[in-house]
Design an enzyme around this catalytic site. Structure first.
Site, mmCIF file in Angstrom:
data_model
loop_
_atom_site.group_PDB
_atom_site.id
_atom_site.type_symbol
_atom_site.label_atom_id
_atom_site.label_comp_id
_atom_site.label_asym_id
_atom_site.label_seq_id
_atom_site.Cartn_x
_atom_site.Cartn_y
_atom_site.Cartn_z
ATOM 1 N N ASP A 14 11.090 36.085 -5.382
ATOM 2 C CA ASP A 14 11.518 37.319 -5.237
ATOM 3 C C ASP A 14 12.997 37.118 -5.526
ATOM 4 O O ASP A 14 13.557 36.015 -5.856
ATOM 5 C CB ASP A 14 11.436 38.145 -4.056
ATOM 6 C CG ASP A 14 11.553 39.705 -4.101
ATOM 7 O OD1 ASP A 14 12.168 40.146 -4.894
ATOM 8 O OD2 ASP A 14 11.070 40.127 -3.007
HETATM 9 C C1 NOJ Z 1 13.350 42.770 -4.579
HETATM 10 C C2 NOJ Z 1 12.263 43.423 -4.104
HETATM 11 O O1 NOJ Z 1 12.028 42.709 -2.821
HETATM 12 C C3 NOJ Z 1 10.882 43.239 -5.110
HETATM 13 O O2 NOJ Z 1 10.069 44.004 -4.580
HETATM 14 C C4 NOJ Z 1 11.464 43.535 -6.435
HETATM 15 O O3 NOJ Z 1 10.424 43.699 -7.417
HETATM 16 C C5 NOJ Z 1 12.653 42.781 -6.968
HETATM 17 N N1 NOJ Z 1 13.755 42.912 -6.089
HETATM 18 C C6 NOJ Z 1 13.017 43.197 -8.405
HETATM 19 O O4 NOJ Z 1 13.557 44.317 -8.386
#
Ligand code: NOJ
Length: 745
Positions: A293
């Site tokens: 993530d």
């Molecule tokens: C953080 C988030 O937790 C995740 O769900 C998301 O896909 C990513 N950022 C990218 O935006």
């Protein structure tokens, strides 16, 4: 949105941190597992170490509301092969330009992969996932994901960071809006439907994008519902309640997985070999790639399990994270870690293989621009067909929570006082994680009512969503005086749920409860429409409202879908995918709790309870009313005593006893009465959504197999145990039809 913050972070990374960007050290490749196809292997042989590391690197673009820009840092990263994938990169011209750099200006011409959070629609916005889950309509949910994938792929996207399948029992957590709610079984079925929709007829088709199952694992169990918080649970609990939806999505074909921010058993998921290697790759045989993530790798320093970024990169790669989202740690340290022998070339090659395999499978090496198709974009985006699909899913997602005196539906000649901060709002209707959607494309509630032919609608905003100014109440009361019915549209702001949006108070914000109390003094019937991203504490609202429609965030077609339900053109059929608590102090409150040794007894102090609150929620999981009524017959079973391994055949007759045609979600729950470990009082094991005409009836059949009776036994083996089971069938988790059956060894 989080990616706005990323602008600054990536600026820092791009300007300060590119020590390896131009290194062209050619390193001989070793053939290693997983054995890639010949094209991947041939390409791998030609790649320098730096080009390999580039394929493991994902950056956000600095797309902003005014449009895309490409800074020199990015151009250089793409040109030097230092970055193999970009996210927040979409629209035909933008993706074509980025891809052109990769294809025309890099040594190996490896196409870029473009990702984006297409969570509930790209431009045509569907209900938030929690809302769609309330439809319990797998066909509709699949269709929603299909439309989203068609639109997104036409805009040049190859990859969506969806579905989010985190089981969540705590409505304080803002991210409950992105998932399918509290139940594992429902979560599995919805996860599969979403993957089928996202990946369509298969990767390689121009209208299919890669699904990314997230957030692996157990992100939904953040303690206290506080986003990014620690997770602590037994392996039994993890495997039984939290892991199945990820597995279901992978079994349905999802090709990528996102590691979650949280730790599990003391190790951040991003560096957790047990989760990523043992379970995901070894037990589940997952063959795609894992992405971290956003800055998840770097965050392991804050978690305190590594001393610095370099060690974080080593831990992540060793655990099985193939692609680094936004930390730029693989980019900065992998070569050094390799030189120091902290990681092996085989580990790097395996990660590169997994990523390149999917780029080949997408067909990007044959035609890197195949997804960026302006003609398809123009024909697809916000098409009448897509809007019709959004309206259909939206009306199915609405849950009728209360309808005292059958105040709903409203005939077209009703004089309506339309009141509240969300009554004519458009910008909030697309909810959080709204892709490239725009409030200006939305149909407001006011517009929806007008389009449906309600000609006597007077409007008063009364107050804002979250401030404390009550000066507009007077005008609202004035409007109310002349109406037959008050339709009051209340809720949260869209940014009050989603990432980094946990709330400790889950009542309606601002002065909205006061507004309702003031309006009650008018003596007019009150219909409350709620827009929110989580279960709310509605304990005050149920007293002041006659009817309540839970409308979540319904997306582009909000007003039309609500008018369909308000008018009765569509009889509401949604059922809650999460329990709504009586108070925040009850949380977590969920239907599949364990009995305990002292089961709740309101009349006995020495049982498992609060002294100031009941145990049951305000509205249970699976609950939702209809304008008609359904009556369930006795449960019939062909083989109430059955041999282990033999399917159990069950039937129930459901009769529509009310005044409208209607749809009902027939839910089947089981209870394992005695087992080697404690079992929940009820577990959803099957459901069917059926339409029954007024006065009609239908017999629904269910067949339960051994897997439905199985669980992690005392010895952690998955299987069933002979003995007594109870079956419950009905229209919510409180289903009252009951049958006892027995499994013989
Ligand atoms: C953080 C988030 O937790 C995740 O769900 C998301 O896909 C990513 N950022 C990218 O935006």
């Amino acid at each position: 949105m989080f990616y706005k913050f990323s602008f600054f972070l990536i600026f820092f990374l791009c300007t300060c941190v590119q020590p390896m960007a131009h290194a062209q050290t050619r390193v001989p490749s070793q053939k290693s597992a997983p054995a890639g196809n010949s094209k991947v292997e041939a390409l791998l042989k030609k790649m320098t170490l730096q080009e390999k590391i580039g394929q493991l690197t994902l950056y956000t673009t600095d797309w902003e509301s005014t449009g895309p820009t490409i800074r020199d840092g990015y151009k250089n990263d793409i040109r030097s092969g230092a970055c193999g994938a970009l996210f927040n990169s979409h629209t035909v011209p933008f993706t074509r330009e980025l891809q052109r750099i990769a294809i025309e200006e890099t040594r190996l011409k490896i196409p870029l992969l473009f990702g984006y959070d297409v969570i509930h629609g790209y431009k045509t916005i569907f209900p938030i996932p929690l809302g769609e889950a309330a439809s319990w309509d797998l066909t509709a949910i699949e269709k929603s994901a299909r439309v989203a994938a068609k639109e997104a792929s036409s805009a040049g996207l190859h990859w969506t960071f969806a579905p989010m399948v985190d089981v969540a029992r705590d409505p304080r957590w803002g991210r409950v809006m992105e998932g399918a709610g509290e139940d594992t079984y429902l979560g599995c079925r919805i996860a599969e439907a979403r993957v089928r929709g996202i990946q369509g007829k298969g990767i390689g088709n121009t209208d299919a994008v890669l699904a990314c199952v997230k957030h692996y694992a157990a992100y939904g169990a953040a303690i206290g519902g506080r986003d990014y918080n620690t997770v602590d649970m037994s392996e039994r609990f993890l495997r039984e309640y939290y892991l199945p939806p990820y597995k279901a999505a992978i079994d349905a074909g999802a090709r990528t997985v996102m590691a979650s921010f949280n730790d599990y058993d003391g190790v951040p998921a991003t560096g957790n070999k047990f989760l990523l290697d043992q379970i995901l790759r070894k037990e589940w045989k997952f063959k795609g790639f894992v992405v971290s993530d956003y800055t998840g790798i770097a965050e392991m320093v804050n978690h305190g399990v590594v001393a610095n970024d370099k060690e974080a990169g080593e831990l992540a790669l060793q655990a099985g994270v193939d692609m680094d989202m936004q930390s730029a740690i693989y980019q900065r340290f992998t070569a050094q870690s390799l030189r120091e022998g902290k990681i092996s070339l085989q580990q790097i090659d395996d990660a590169v293989r997994r990523i390149l395999s999917l780029k080949f499978e997408l067909g990007l090496f044959d035609d890197p621009y195949k997804f960026s198709d302006q003609a398809r974009y123009d024909a697809t985006i916000l098409s009448a067909e897509n809007r019709a699909a959004a309206r259909d899913v939206a009306k199915r997602s609405i849950v009728l929570l209360q309808n005292k005196g059958n105040v709903l539906p409203l005939s077209k000649n009703t004089k309506i006082a339309l009141i509240g901060p969300l009554a004519e709002n458009k910008s909030e209707l697309i909810g959080n994680w709204c892709g490239a959607g725009s409030g200006s494309d939305c149909v407001s509630v006011r517009e929806g009512l007008q389009l449906a032919g309600y000609n006597q609608v007077a409007f008063a905003k009364a107050c804002e969503i979250a401030d404390h100014d009550e000066s507009g109440f007077k005008a609202a009361l004035e409007v109310a005086q002349h109406a037959d019915v008050l339709v009051v549209v209340l809720g949260e702001r869209a940014d009050m749920s989603g990432e980094a949006a946990s709330r400790s108070n889950i009542k309606l914000p601002g002065v909205q409860e006061n507004l309702l109390k003031a309006l009650k003094s008018s003596g007019k019937p009150i219909v409350v429409i709620l827009m929110n991203g989580r279960p709310l504490d509605l304990s005050e609202i149920v007293n002041d409202a006659d009817a309540i429609l839970e409308a979540w965030w319904l997306g582009t077609e909000t007003g039309n879908a609500l008018a369909d339900v308000i008018s009765g053109a569509y009889n509401p059929s949604g059922k809650l995918p999460m329990s709504f608590p009586k108070s925040v102090g009850q949380i977590p409150v969920y239907y599949n709790y364990k009995s305990t040794g002292r089961p709740y007894d309101p009349n006995s102090k020495w049982t498992s309870k609060y002294i100031d609150e009941q145990n049951n929620p305000l509205f249970p999981f699976g609950f939702g009313l209809s304008y008609t009524t359904f009556e369930y017959g006795e449960i019939q079973c062909d083989n109430p005593v059955f041999k282990k391994g033999t399917p159990v055949q069950l039937r129930v007759n459901v009769r529509n006893t009310g005044k409208y045609d209607g749809e009902e979600v027939v839910q089947l729950y089981i209870r394992d009465v005695t087992a080697s470990v404690t079992r929940p009082v009820r577990e959803l094991k099957a459901f069917k959504k059926i339409k029954i005409p007024q006065g009609g009836n239908e017999t629904i059949s269910f067949s339960l197999t051994d897997a439905d009776f199985s669980f992690y036994k005392k010895n952690m083996q998955f299987g069933s145990e002979a003995g007594k089971f109870e079956i419950y069938i009905g229209g919510s988790a409180l289903a009252s039809r009951k049958l006892s059956i027995e499994m013989k060894p």
